[in-house]
Design a protein around this motif. Structure first.
Motif: not given
Lengths: 367, 367, 367, 367
Positions: B69-73
């Motif tokens: 989690s905590g990372v997007f794209e």
């Protein structure tokens, strides 16, 4: 920011500068029912107090602590305890000359750069004077630890410059201005310090703190280990540059067969670990050592820079200890007391369903 | 209780035992916008990974970390980052024989006494295996520190048993299984370790970590000093028994005129302080050293007691490093990264009205 | 235990009992460079001060606050700020009669049971007198918020017993002893309170606090949300039994099509949310309401029990506000200031790599 | 930043987004010796689970929780407990259409402005899906509270739109999809919800939580009061806009003579306080109420703006609860469990020297 509190369950928050109006703090988390008065705290404050011998700063402070709250009819009530120590002998003029220049080895430069402003009078907040309130707060912890858990804390000088202490007799420690537990070294220390003062220079020191009557089980791995919290507490004392638990740096050249302390039904046969395994107390004596750098304020002339970055020379006048390490003894005791108090409360909160209070072996207090 | 979180502004909370299903943690407080992928963290995990040379435990773990989690794209979003490392090569049977006895030098006894129950498989939570997740979390901090603040962290072996390292060439450190920065010592180390393994014994070590590109002003006196937090972080690493900043214990015999680092318009002329004054970074290189005790698990037979307090003998089989100090290098780097990340964010929160970001002198990176 | 600190980045730790020597606290985390003097804090202390009208307790306290540290040459230095307010008009004899019995509606019973000991004089630590130091600390936050972030906080009475306030004119609030922003209600309030005093009874109240000039982005989900921290701060004020943000309990009967605030290029078209979405400030006005119970100390006779559990009757003499809600207005403002200060510093620490400070729409201060 | 941890002594740190790989967390501070398995936590997870009735989102998630650490041979070991729930039914395409626009009433706008980047898939971290892990963590606290302290927690719906619940029969609550404790209201609720779904709109709700078997003495004034921590916990639940303890906002029109609960040797004669006086539990039932706003995602068309600030229209497709309040019942129970667990441990740490465990009166569980 907001770095002036110590402890999670037994929390001490402090304020005050070397030449401000007063030093003070809030001790939060002291259980109710403890008999407490100013006298309980004054004992250690007097041990730390300046101006007590010709080997400490000539500044005269009574360091009389006032308990402003949290005690009712002689007993703690479980509410926060307010502490206050008024400053008396400020003599700010002593320091006016350094308002615009950075004393080498001091925090002048770092405070100025960090905050963009600094109270230069005697080092302001960075002065070891601030530790007086730690000693007062530690006194509360010391009394509770002794009365409720049977834990006692004793500090002493283990080395001053080239002079190593060989024997530790706690009955000697408080009979001399060096907190030296070895009677045979007193004369050498006296002579060394006299010469040092003449030279206008200062010297480093190594001091030690031991806690006896330790329960097994204090410490909260993996980060709030007992030894980790002790390291933080000791390294957080002014001038400390190194901290050891048990054998400390000697372990670098030790073999596993030599270092590991053997367990027997009668207890441990040695105490290389210093009373901590896996960050948790073993029930043995807790052994902590620390190195304190020589006082940076010396009358030996030096060079430095001004706030504007211009070169200039400096001779630190004012009143200073030729060896800050000495008076750090009661401070180290107080900080260890704060750590142990915090962990005793934390451990008590656990109260495991299956927890057996009694260790399977007696705590072998081998030091 | 509740001692498994590290850091106040950049907080890492971890879980996992040596032979449990997985190790994991939550990294909370990472600013948004940082490009981040598993690969960024794998580099150091591979450096810490067991089974890489004949001088470390034979246990085989890929230590592949997953970002949950905590990372997007491809970028951090500012929300908490979940990390997971699955355990693979558990071999619990190796440890069944010690389920009822305490291995000397290990946390078996203290965990049993503290909690009244313990996961004995490979030391459970007290195993250094737990540090894998610290290394992963530290990798996030390392990347942010380098990219945003220009801070780089390098660790290395400074002594192994009797063998002292004289020269530090960072380009050598990662070319050998000892993290030794001194090419001239590789053969001696190789020979020493070969003999040590034959003897079935283990040895202590001293390792060092340096941070370059340090800003001035990190650290929050009087308790959350940079050096105090570093001491806690390092003493909290398994097997560490001593921590030094700068000259460390050498200061005991130093004179003030010798120790204090002189300031000039060109910078400091020396770095005895190790880059910290009054608990605040000076902008010089940060120098930290620590002592690690010899591995307690050795095949040299010894005696100990059972859970019931009966005497018994013990030979620790299983798979172990003859020198735990070696693999502690990436762990120490990670812990220093966590401390510096925490303090960079804390310092940034301050943003003084009158604050001058630029130091009056250039940071003289004298080591 | 250890529950006397508020805030993570801007931390206030307090001490002091109603009839102790003094109230005090430590304000830790105030950035350096803020011009600060006692006068800045006295304004709100005087608004909270007892004995100012015939509708508040007759106790006379100047509530003069002293700044003991953290300010040098008129500016904050970034170090902790010590605050002290000495108690003057104690009159402990007023309370001797309740030393052995529990006043209904008060904390006498719970303190006695929790701690096994209590300072019964005027309620000791449980007295609202303690909030004086919160108001002083909040004054520091208020000044910084206004000067650096342009945030202003205004509280007022919204309902007293049956009397609902319809119009909010902040210029009226401080012109009357009720903190009532609606001139048309002053006479009714005056009459109601006069009758109430005759009857010897007390009444509840609803008060509101609004913050204008709010930035978008304050609040740290998922637990340290802005609204969650506000709820804690307000429910933590003596006598508060309910807290609302925006439409509060009215939302129970609202439809989604009715409640959700529409965004337009010119800003939000309404403010049902009260300026918080997902625990983060929207940039709109922050709207908070709270309910305060009627004073428990009334001269209407009642029954209760003694410390030994025996039935007894009780008439609370002493000096009390017939409506504690009124004087809670400056306290609620102070607590909101502490929360916002904490979150402004937290948000500043983030400083995202990709962060755009400017919202895509202007903050529509629609209330 | 770093706002994803809850609790000081019993600490839960969480991670995970609505459409990420998984949700997870670390539960730190659970005492050793508690029998614990996934089944213990699954009960409440299933109650919160989506897709269970035609009145909740059609999203299908098993919400199967995995315990990754901290439990050995069926019992907690005192070390941190890792929890993991994998996401299954993500359907990100549902949300692609809102990647560039802000859904009114949602956190889209505030997250975008705060972080400069956001995971728009199903609201990312701001989605109530995150609460699944809170429910799992709360399950651990619930079991410990019941087994060790005899505390039980029960939540229920008290109002849905215009429909007020009159009678509370806990045996009814879990027999219907509304968590409604009043059988006579089930038909009305069913009808109302059917019509609501047709209209494509949503509605607010009021829910309540009660804790029975409460000990006296929980809560740490003056800031960490039990009611203050509860207010934070409840206001921190998605969509909550108001929190009440005991009589809540009704106190505004109450007289002191009417509100204050009388103590008798048999216990309290009423419970207007909701079981908290001075921030400390009275031993009576703990009564908490909260208001939840209507779901912002509705199929009623509306207008909003894009990330660039351009006006646009919006119809939230995707799968949503017409009343988020309903499924908040197990979440509120979990949060209350976390608060009570934290305070039970804190209170246990105190263990006053003079502390009498037994209250002078029996806890009268009058609600």
């Amino acid at each position: 920011m907001a770095g002036n509190s110590f402890g999670k369950y037994f929390t001490v928050s402090t304020f005050g500068e070397s030449h401000g109006i007063a030093l003070g703090g809030v001790v939060d988390g002291c259980p109710p029912g403890l008999e407490l008065s100013e006298q309980d705290l004054q004992v250690d404050l007097d041990r730390r107090k300046p101006g007590t011998s010709r080997y400490t700063t000539a500044r005269r402070e009574d360091d009389e602590v006032q308990i402003l709250s949290g005690v009712f009819e002689g007993k703690t009530t479980g509410t926060s305890i307010g502490l206050l120590i008024k400053n008396k002998d400020q003599r700010s003029q002593d320091y006016s000359n350094i308002s615009d220049r950075f004393r080498p080895g001091h925090a002048d430069y770092t405070y100025q750069q960090k905050y963009g402003i600094r109270d230069y009078r005697g080092g302001g907040r960075s002065s070891a004077r601030e530790t007086a309130i730690r000693v007062a707060a530690g006194g509360i912890a010391k009394k509770y630890l002794k009365q409720v858990f049977g834990i006692e804390i004793k500090g002493f000088l283990s080395q001053l410059g080239p002079i190593k202490i060989d024997q530790v007799d706690h009955s000697i420690t408080n009979t001399n201005p060096f907190f030296c537990p070895d009677e045979s070294k007193l004369e050498a220390l006296d002579e060394y310090m006299r010469d040092l003062k003449k030279s206008g220079d200062s010297i480093g020191a190594k001091i030690s703190v031991v806690a006896t009557g330790m329960p097994v089980g204090l410490g909260e791995p993996v980060f709030d280990r007992l030894d980790a919290d002790i390291a933080s507490a000791m390294m957080g004392i002014n001038a400390v540059k190194g901290v050891e638990v048990g054998d400390g740096f000697d372990v670098v050249e030790q073999k596993g067969s030599e270092h590991r302390d053997t367990l027997t039904p009668q207890g441990f046969t040695s105490n290389h670990s210093g009373g901590v395994l896996g960050g948790i107390s073993t029930g043995q004596d807790l052994l902590v050592h620390m190195a304190l750098k020589p006082t940076s304020s010396i009358s030996v002339p030096g060079t430095t820079i001004t706030k504007q970055g211009e070169p200039t020379d400096i001779v630190t006048k004012g009143r200073h200890d030729p060896c800050v390490g000495i008076r750090a003894v009661p401070i180290a005791e107080a900080m260890l007391a704060l750590v142990l108090m915090d962990h005793c409360l934390r451990h008590r909160a656990q109260n495991a369903l299956v927890h057996s209070e009694t260790p399977v072996i007696p705590a072998a207090a081998k030091s």
